[in-house]
Design a protein around this motif. Structure first.
Motif, PDB file in Angstrom:
ATOM      1  N   ASP A 120     -84.593   5.558  15.481  1.00 48.71           N
ATOM      2  CA  ASP A 120     -84.353   5.263  16.546  1.00 48.71           C
ATOM      3  C   ASP A 120     -85.375   4.292  16.413  1.00 48.71           C
ATOM      4  O   ASP A 120     -86.379   3.962  16.367  1.00 48.71           O
ATOM      5  N   ALA A 123     -83.940  -0.984  19.842  1.00 48.71           N
ATOM      6  CA  ALA A 123     -84.480  -0.354  21.403  1.00 48.71           C
ATOM      7  C   ALA A 123     -84.860  -1.739  22.710  1.00 48.71           C
ATOM      8  O   ALA A 123     -85.326  -1.081  23.346  1.00 48.71           O
ATOM      9  N   PRO A 124     -84.121  -2.524  22.343  1.00 45.17           N
ATOM     10  CA  PRO A 124     -84.469  -3.825  23.167  1.00 45.17           C
ATOM     11  C   PRO A 124     -83.880  -3.080  25.046  1.00 45.17           C
ATOM     12  O   PRO A 124     -82.893  -2.075  24.946  1.00 45.17           O
ATOM     13  N   ASN A 125     -84.683  -3.874  25.765  1.00 45.66           N
ATOM     14  CA  ASN A 125     -83.830  -3.822  27.580  1.00 45.66           C
ATOM     15  C   ASN A 125     -83.284  -4.758  27.049  1.00 45.66           C
ATOM     16  O   ASN A 125     -83.501  -5.953  27.913  1.00 45.66           O
ATOM     17  N   HIS A 160     -82.019   3.035  21.205  1.00 43.65           N
ATOM     18  CA  HIS A 160     -81.522   3.755  22.595  1.00 43.65           C
ATOM     19  C   HIS A 160     -82.055   2.119  23.008  1.00 43.65           C
ATOM     20  O   HIS A 160     -83.118   2.435  23.657  1.00 43.65           O
ATOM     21  N   GLY A 162     -82.356  -0.009  26.315  1.00 47.03           N
ATOM     22  CA  GLY A 162     -82.843   0.127  28.082  1.00 47.03           C
ATOM     23  C   GLY A 162     -82.162  -0.536  28.508  1.00 47.03           C
ATOM     24  O   GLY A 162     -81.850  -1.049  28.831  1.00 47.03           O
ATOM     25  N   GLU A 259     -79.966   4.263  27.588  1.00 37.16           N
ATOM     26  CA  GLU A 259     -81.302   5.074  28.974  1.00 37.16           C
ATOM     27  C   GLU A 259     -79.809   6.122  28.961  1.00 37.16           C
ATOM     28  O   GLU A 259     -79.928   7.342  30.668  1.00 37.16           O
ATOM     29  N   ASP A 312     -86.507  10.895  27.678  1.00 35.01           N
ATOM     30  CA  ASP A 312     -87.144  10.810  25.828  1.00 35.01           C
ATOM     31  C   ASP A 312     -86.864  11.725  25.979  1.00 35.01           C
ATOM     32  O   ASP A 312     -87.191  11.967  24.716  1.00 35.01           O
ATOM     33  N   TYR A 330     -89.238   6.965  15.445  1.00 39.17           N
ATOM     34  CA  TYR A 330     -89.609   5.715  16.595  1.00 39.17           C
ATOM     35  C   TYR A 330     -89.909   5.303  16.066  1.00 39.17           C
ATOM     36  O   TYR A 330     -91.641   4.753  15.882  1.00 39.17           O
ATOM     37  N   VAL A 332     -91.967   2.236  17.056  1.00 39.45           N
ATOM     38  CA  VAL A 332     -91.731   1.511  18.346  1.00 39.45           C
ATOM     39  C   VAL A 332     -93.220   1.147  18.054  1.00 39.45           C
ATOM     40  O   VAL A 332     -93.838   1.382  17.327  1.00 39.45           O
ATOM     41  N   GLN A 336     -97.388   2.006  22.164  1.00 37.50           N
ATOM     42  CA  GLN A 336     -96.542   3.282  23.331  1.00 37.50           C
ATOM     43  C   GLN A 336     -97.162   3.892  22.878  1.00 37.50           C
ATOM     44  O   GLN A 336     -96.577   5.325  22.876  1.00 37.50           O
ATOM     45  N   HIS A 339     -97.528   7.488  24.930  1.00 39.01           N
ATOM     46  CA  HIS A 339     -96.287   7.432  24.825  1.00 39.01           C
ATOM     47  C   HIS A 339     -95.723   9.231  24.549  1.00 39.01           C
ATOM     48  O   HIS A 339     -94.874  10.134  24.495  1.00 39.01           O
ATOM     49  N   PHE A 340     -95.790   8.406  23.004  1.00 41.16           N
ATOM     50  CA  PHE A 340     -95.127   9.438  22.219  1.00 41.16           C
ATOM     51  C   PHE A 340     -96.216  10.309  21.811  1.00 41.16           C
ATOM     52  O   PHE A 340     -95.457  11.849  21.248  1.00 41.16           O
TER      53      PHE A 340
END
Ligand code: ARG
Length: 578
Positions: A120, A123-125, A160, A162, A259, A312, A330, A332, A336, A339-340
């Motif tokens: 993964d 993964a930009p927004n 992934h 956003g 997402e 996620d 991931y 990233v 974060q 979060h992970f």
């Protein structure tokens, strides 16, 4: 052939009779720090001696007696308190090099234990322009994919993106109030980016706009027909925008499941978490409380909205069902990490306990002032502008070098531009990959495009120089490779280069072990350095004998191919002529 792995295997067999798990001891078989003491070194006699209360030297002597290394090494030497020094036999090295010359994989075997990885990354927004912060995940993730694939693993890359967050509320709001219809018609990507920037700036000045923007996002999520239709209209344009950058960076994904793809799975997932008592209610929100962690992972807010983490979890379930991976990586930003941690703990609670879940984290890109990289006006730097500037500077360097050639320039303007694109993009990617990924690094065009030091530019010139020998000497390389000509490692520089060439496999395994592309850049830099020493000290085209000339040409050829392959695995291309 991974020499270090082979040596460890021999030590494992020799250690088999002594009780216990030898894994830790085998870590003490290493590359020698100083070539004076040999090529590799094993330091396990000291801890073994301590354990058994015997003098380490005696342990080492016995160890050497039990070792079966005759085909590979000269008689091991025992030094100091009990270091075992190993020196590979020149004939063995030469034989391995000949095999590598005739191997499209350059002597690197595929793994005997292939695994399935889901990776993964990037993964930009979408709906906001890509910026400097997106480089790291994109290039590190891509390099990891390439290396693992080459080693024979099954790799599924999944972007992934956003594509469902507040940034869509912003462009929905902008579209409804400030659209320039003509601009949208002629260049939708640019107009959407303009709307994004405009609304963003307005929100900074008038925080009361926040609610209106959030309301647009909420309407989209609630299934409002107009917002949904607009979102569907915007999305392809957003994808075009990132696709353009990916094409330039030479990055491809197997899947782009953003997402939004998981949106309709969230309610059922959350319901299941509640039924199984994995999530419990707290202040109206539904939370997963994780042992040893103060903050719970919220999977549904009190207003009913789902969160980043909810998506996620749904994504993880989908990936497990779809691809049955042994590992999910991931790639990233380190910010974060909480979060992970929460995500991985929650996954365990859901019963996913024999998949390796890894947050492959990385630090920030800093400006010269040591703060996050910004333009002079304080904006984040657009990724495309960055690429353009690197290419512009590369063109200056390529042109200056070409102009300075002793026999005059050999590249036409078109070739120069092409090479500059290769060199500029490579510089940017390599500068990122060459960092230990967990540290921050300072972005500098001058450093990344430097002709000496650990840069792509240096590697690309080393490659082109090694290739140019064949043109200059009018040597046809294919027949030479097939000729079975022997490789000779008589001088120290030849031997050092030969040994380094055979360490390619070791470097790739190191890269894969901890998902660190800088292991590979360090290796390539060391290889290029040994090549340049060899080239200074040994005549190639004017070698003393034909036999020596052939051997040295084969070393040049293998060096060029190893550099090219190594760079390719980092996602970096080379130019044959520079
Ligand atoms: N879109 C997110 C961001 O820009 C990164 C997503 C990383 N991948 C994931 N599965 N959470 O912060």
């Amino acid at each position: 052939m991974n020499i270090l792995a082979e040596l460890k295997e021999r030590f494992r067999r020799a250690l088999a009779e002594s009780a216990g798990d030898p894994t830790d001891l085998l870590e003490l078989v290493r590359r020698a720090q100083d070539a004076k003491f040999g090529d590799y070194q094993a330091n396990m006699a000291m801890p073994l001696g301590k354990r058994s209360g015997r003098p380490p030297r005696n342990v080492a002597v016995e160890m050497v007696r039990r070792l079966d290394l005759d085909d590979l090494c000269r008689e091991p030497e025992i030094a100091g308190p009990g270091f075992i020094n190993l020196r590979l036999k020149d004939e063995w090295l030469a034989g391995q090099l000949s095999a590598a010359v005739n191997d499209p994989r350059l002597g690197v075997a595929e793994t005997a234990a292939p695994r399935t990885f889901v990776i993964d990354y990037s993964a930009p927004n979408v709906a906001k322009p890509m910026h400097v912060g997106h480089i790291r995940s994109t290039v590190i993730g891509d390099a990891i994919c390439r290396v693992l694939r080459f080693l024979g693993h099954r790799v599924v890359s999944d972007n992934h993106i956003g594509d469902w967050g507040t940034q869509f509320g912003m462009i929905l709001f902008g579209y409804k109030h400030f659209l320039d219809a003509a601009a949208y018609k002629s260049n939708p990507v640019e107009e959407l980016a303009r709307l994004y920037r405009k609304v963003r700036a307005m929100m900074d000045e008038r925080p009361e706009l926040n609610d209106a923007v959030l309301a647009e996002t909420a309407k989209l999520h609630a299934g409002d027909a107009e917002n949904r239709r607009l979102w569907e209209e915007f999305l392809p344009h957003c994808e075009d925008e990132i696709e353009r950058v990916y094409r330039r960076l030479d990055v491809k994904f197997d899947h782009t499941l953003g997402e939004s793809f998981y949106e309709d799975r969230l309610a059922a997932l959350v319901e299941r978490l509640r039924r199984q008592d994995i999530a419990t209610e707290s202040d109206g929100a539904l939370c997963i409380f994780i042992e040893g962690q103060k903050t719970p992972m919220i999977v549904r807010k009190s207003d009913g909205a789902f969160l980043y983490g909810t998506t996620d979890l749904a994504t993880l379930e989908y990936r497990m069902a779809q691809w049955r991976p042994d590992a999910i990586l991931y790639v990233v930003d380190h910010r974060q990490s909480l979060h992970f941690k929460q995500l991985f703990a929650a996954a365990k609670m859901l019963g996913y306990d024999d998949v390796e879940l890894q947050h492959v984290s990385f630090g920030a890109v800093l400006g010269g002032d040591g703060r996050p990289f910004k333009t002079r006006s304080g904006d984040t730097v657009g990724l495309e502008g960055l690429l353009d500037e690197a290419v512009r500077r590369a063109l200056e360097i390529v042109s200056a070098n070409d102009d300075a050639k002793p026999d005059g320039p050999e590249l036409d303007p078109q070739q120069r531009r092409q090479i500059a694109e290769t060199v500029g993009i490579a510089a940017l990617k390599y500068a990122d990959l060459a960092q230990n990924r967990t540290s921050d690094y300072v972005f500098s065009y001058d450093k990344m495009l430097a002709m000496t030091g650990n840069t792509a530019t240096y590697m690309q010139y080393a490659y082109a120089r090694a290739r140019s020998i064949f043109a200059r000497g009018n040597v046809d390389v294919e027949p030479l490779r097939n000729s079975g000509a022997a490789i000779r490692l008589d001088s120290p520089a030849e031997r050092a280069l030969g040994l380094e060439l055979l360490r390619f496999s070791e470097a790739l395994d190191l890269t894969a072990a901890d998902y660190r592309p800088n292991q590979l850049t360090s290796y390539l830099f060391e290889l290029a350095n040994r090549y340049s020493t060899f080239f200074e000290q040994c005549h190639v085209l004017r070698a003393e004998t034909d036999e020596l000339r052939r051997s040295r040409l084969l070393l040049c050829d293998l060096t060029a191919r190893t550099i090219r392959k190594g760079l390719e695995l980092l996602g970096i291309s080379v130019a044959e002529k520079m």
